[in-house]
Enzyme design. Structure first.
Site, short mmCIF file in Angstrom:
data_model
loop_
_atom_site.label_atom_id
_atom_site.label_comp_id
_atom_site.label_asym_id
_atom_site.label_seq_id
_atom_site.Cartn_x
_atom_site.Cartn_y
_atom_site.Cartn_z
N SER A 1 0.81 -1.21 0.00
CA SER A 1 0.00 0.00 0.00
C SER A 1 0.85 1.27 0.00
O SER A 1 1.60 1.53 -0.93
CB SER A 1 -0.96 -0.04 1.20
OG SER A 1 -1.91 0.98 1.11
N ASP B 1 -2.28 6.46 -3.32
CA ASP B 1 -1.20 5.74 -2.66
C ASP B 1 -0.72 4.65 -3.61
O ASP B 1 -1.19 4.55 -4.75
CB ASP B 1 -1.63 5.17 -1.30
CG ASP B 1 -2.69 4.09 -1.41
OD1 ASP B 1 -3.28 3.94 -2.50
OD2 ASP B 1 -2.95 3.40 -0.41
N ASP C 1 -1.07 1.43 -4.04
CA ASP C 1 -1.95 0.42 -4.66
C ASP C 1 -3.30 0.97 -5.07
O ASP C 1 -4.15 0.23 -5.57
CB ASP C 1 -2.11 -0.80 -3.75
CG ASP C 1 -2.95 -0.53 -2.51
OD1 ASP C 1 -2.91 0.62 -2.02
OD2 ASP C 1 -3.61 -1.45 -2.02
N ASP D 1 -6.03 2.29 -3.53
CA ASP D 1 -7.32 2.25 -2.82
C ASP D 1 -7.56 3.52 -2.01
O ASP D 1 -8.59 3.66 -1.37
CB ASP D 1 -7.44 1.00 -1.94
CG ASP D 1 -6.36 0.91 -0.87
OD1 ASP D 1 -5.48 1.79 -0.82
OD2 ASP D 1 -6.38 -0.07 -0.09
#
Length: 438
Positions: A100, A239, A241, A243
């Site tokens: 993440s 960010d 990834d 999400d």
């Protein structure tokens, strides 16, 4: 040994969860889980742009195939993209390799069911038990069947165009700069947002080592400076990834997630006027929603909890203050790209009044602090909160105390409108209750 936290597990690559030994035990644990469930469809695997991601994928795929499980690699894809692609008739489950917002030298695993939702806690518990048992074993018996591995590196386009086609193009004159954090959205955002010529992208050249490096959602102050220096109206930061999305205005500054939750919910304006957020949301969110007769349900921290509660309560929106937004009508997980399209709708709806609308919403001042503990043993937080309760006002203050799952600290969030009583609270926490030297 505890493996799964609120959002899978992660650590520095080459250490703890990211060693060949542990990843092998994890992979065989998935094989055992897969066989016990009597699955026969392939496992879908995605990853972000970290250099270690391909190594981890190869370990997982090798063991899954050794265990007779077919696999499909989606290549580099945002976490919400993996969730979007998963379908019960196509895949047995999904595995996202990502850490993440963490630096490039970390990596981790997030698990999804075949319907695109996070794997249930009870399922993770079964896999965790399998992993712990596998860590004790020296070898694994070959079952006589080798799984097939396929690559499907264009699935990210299916996700990008799928989300794009949900939303009608909104005419906005504002100049917008999007920071893709050298992460999983680096090659996706341009496809999804190609109808917006006034949108410019930065940090879209991942090299395996620059994900989240001085860019992205955790560096929103840098993006604010860039948009002001280059005369952009707004900035948006993903960010690693994808999400999470942070929204910024050159005139207003970094826009509080809690204010956007209110405006998104008003924009949606669906029958059940319920909003889900976590207990650490700013007290201003509660007050703003009360003012428009909307209901706020506050959950424990964790995007899985927010999503599950939003589904159960038939809520309009679920969100975490960190910039994670869940729109139940279009997604099964937090999705930064969907949040961007709704943000464009807000700009189109409010036009020149948007900043005025933001300023009119309430947001309490916040103090956030970690109080060190001498032990990781579980503390009686209910007793602690009851002892502190007389120090605060229910109407003008909010205090949340959480014990970290991984670190020996108490995480303290304190909101206040005018009178700041945090020093007295902190003194009690450090000296009187926890017996820790200041």
């Amino acid at each position: 040994m505890k493996v799964f936290g609120n959002d899978g597990f992660r650590s520095k690559f080459g250490y703890k969860y990211m060693t060949i030994e542990f990843l092998s035990a994890f992979s065989f644990g998935i094989v055992d889980y897969y066989k016990n469930k009597d699955y026969d469809l392939p496992i879908l695997i995605g990853r972000d742009t970290r250099s270690s991601g391909l190594i981890i994928e190869k370990i997982l795929v090798s063991i899954f195939n050794y265990g007779g499980i077919n696999t499909v690699s989606a290549g580099i894809i945002p976490t919400p993209g993996l969730s979007f692609i998963l379908k019960p008739e196509l895949y047995s489950m999904g595995i996202m390799i990502t850490a993440s917002h963490n630096p490039y030298y970390d990596n981790g695993i997030k698990l999804y069911s075949n319907n695109g939702f996070k794997l249930l806690k009870i399922e993770e518990k079964m896999i965790e038990q399998n992993i712990l048992e596998r860590l004790k074993k020296k070898d694994s018996q070959f079952l006589g069947k080798i799984g097939i591995h396929k690559k499907s590196n264009l699935l990210y386009k299916k996700y990008a165009l799928g989300i794009k086609n949900i939303f009608k193009r909104v005419n906005i004159a504002d100049k917008i700069l999007i920071d893709c954090s050298n992460g999983a959205f680096s090659h996706v955002a341009k496809i999804a947002l190609k109808d917006y010529p006034n949108v410019v992208f930065i940090n879209v050249s991942p090299n395996g080592h620059n994900i989240n490096l001085k860019c992205g959602a955790l560096e929103s102050g840098r993006l604010l400076k860039i948009i002001r220096e280059n005369k952009f109206d707004y900035g948006i930061a993903f960010d690693g990834d994808g999400d999470r999305a942070i929204f910024i205005s050159s005139k207003y500054g970094i826009i509080e997630t809690e204010k956007l939750i209110v405006l998104f919910s008003k924009l949606l304006n669906q029958g059940n006027k319920t909003v889900i957020s976590t207990e650490i949301c700013n007290k201003g969110l509660e007050e703003n929603l009360n003012n428009i007769d909307y209901k706020l349900i506050q959950t424990k921290v964790g995007d899985r909890i927010v999503v599950e509660t939003a589904i159960r309560e038939n809520a309009m929106i679920g969100a975490e203050p960190s910039g994670h937004y869940f729109f139940p009508n279009y997604s099964n997980t937090m999705d930064g790209l969907i949040a961007i399209f709704y943000f464009f709708e807000l700009l189109g709806h409010y036009k020149n009044n948007f900043i005025k609308v933001l300023n009119n919403l309430i947001h309490y001042k916040r103090i956030k602090k970690n109080i060190p503990l001498e032990t990781t043993s579980k503390i009686n937080l209910d007793s602690l909160r009851n002892n502190i309760k007389p120090m605060i006002s229910d109407h003008n203050e909010k205090l949340i105390i959480r014990q970290s799952m991984w670190d020996p600290v108490l995480r303290v969030y304190y909101d206040y409108k005018k009178q700041n009583n945090f020093k007295a609270i902190e003194k009690y926490l450090i000296l009187d209750s926890l017996k820790i030297n200041p």
